[in-house]
Design a protein around this motif. Sequence first.
Motif, short mmCIF file in Angstrom:
data_model
loop_
_atom_site.label_atom_id
_atom_site.label_comp_id
_atom_site.label_asym_id
_atom_site.label_seq_id
_atom_site.Cartn_x
_atom_site.Cartn_y
_atom_site.Cartn_z
N LEU A 30 -1.81 0.56 -8.60
CA LEU A 30 -0.66 1.00 -9.40
C LEU A 30 0.41 -0.08 -9.52
N CYS A 31 0.41 -1.04 -8.59
CA CYS A 31 1.36 -2.16 -8.71
C CYS A 31 1.04 -3.03 -9.93
N PHE A 32 -0.25 -3.07 -10.32
CA PHE A 32 -0.65 -3.99 -11.38
C PHE A 32 -1.27 -3.28 -12.59
N SER A 36 7.46 0.65 -12.61
CA SER A 36 8.72 0.25 -13.25
C SER A 36 9.59 -0.60 -12.33
N PHE A 37 9.05 -1.72 -11.87
CA PHE A 37 9.84 -2.64 -11.06
C PHE A 37 10.90 -3.30 -11.93
N TYR A 64 13.14 9.98 -0.19
CA TYR A 64 11.75 9.76 0.22
C TYR A 64 11.67 8.73 1.34
N TRP A 65 12.64 7.81 1.39
CA TRP A 65 12.69 6.86 2.50
C TRP A 65 12.87 7.59 3.83
N LEU A 104 6.18 6.82 0.17
CA LEU A 104 6.75 5.69 -0.56
C LEU A 104 6.08 5.51 -1.92
N THR A 105 4.78 5.81 -2.00
CA THR A 105 4.08 5.74 -3.28
C THR A 105 4.58 6.83 -4.23
N LEU A 106 4.79 8.03 -3.71
CA LEU A 106 5.35 9.10 -4.52
C LEU A 106 6.75 8.73 -5.02
N MET A 107 7.52 8.09 -4.16
CA MET A 107 8.86 7.65 -4.55
C MET A 107 8.79 6.66 -5.71
N LEU A 108 7.89 5.67 -5.60
CA LEU A 108 7.75 4.67 -6.64
C LEU A 108 7.32 5.29 -7.97
#
Length: 281
Positions: free
Chosen positions: A66-68, A75-76, A193-194, A239-243
């Motif tokens: 999902l990063c790429f 949405s970085f 989420y953190w 953290l993935t759900l947060m992203l």
Amino acid sequence: MKKRTMSAWGSAILIFIILMIVTPTIPQSQAYHNFADQRSFLGIPNFLNVISNFPFLIIGLIGLILCFYPEDYFSFSLRGEKIGWTCFYIGVAAVAFGSSYYHLHPNDATLLWDRLPMTIAFTSIMAIFVIERIDEHKGTYSIAPLLLAGLVSILYWRFFDDLRPYALVQFVPCIVIPLMAILLPPMYTHSTYWLWAAGFYLLAKVEEAADKPIYSWTHHIISGHSLKHLCAAMVPVFLTLMLAKRTVQTERISLYKTWKKGSEEERFEHSYSNVAVEETR
């Protein structure tokens, strides 16, 4: 800016040196390798402690994908975020291999491969937080030094049998990140989420410490260490759900101020509801 950055790094190194001078060494206890559940199954020793690492591989690979791909799914918005999160997910996926390898034959030599990927995840998260909450450029440039610090802490333990540097690398993020998540204004939504991730990691450490009692309480069904793996894997899940859910915050307000504002409004509404209304005739 560069001068302040160098001063910050210099202060951190100085504090670390003072701590190393005034505190006693912490050798690796050999009792650590004596886990409660040592049952074998399908020819695999310490079966549950080995296979309970599988979720790390799944969530690590999902995060990397999902990063790429698809492009910009997370949405970085800041420079260095993708590098930091990529390092984090590489560390998470590598934990599955390193921890499984260690639990097949628990000893100091194999423990190195368990702890190395964890330090990658810890130090990456610290860099990510600096990028998002303090300074984008400082955080980006801190990725490599923090990863190096994690590697040095592992090698120092292995060669000098002293856990103090590794303990700092592991536990400083556990203290600093929740505090920063509460006190510093976030750039993105879903900052709570953190705290969920930090809560699950704390629960995992409790389960690790209670390895044998939990094994006894569950009538030898599952040990605390196996549960520790499952709870620790929930950290990258949250953290993935947060992203996936977060968006850029239109108004940057810290969680502390949000909670404080909410409690003040609640008190006001409560006080207002207690005001007697005089009936008119």
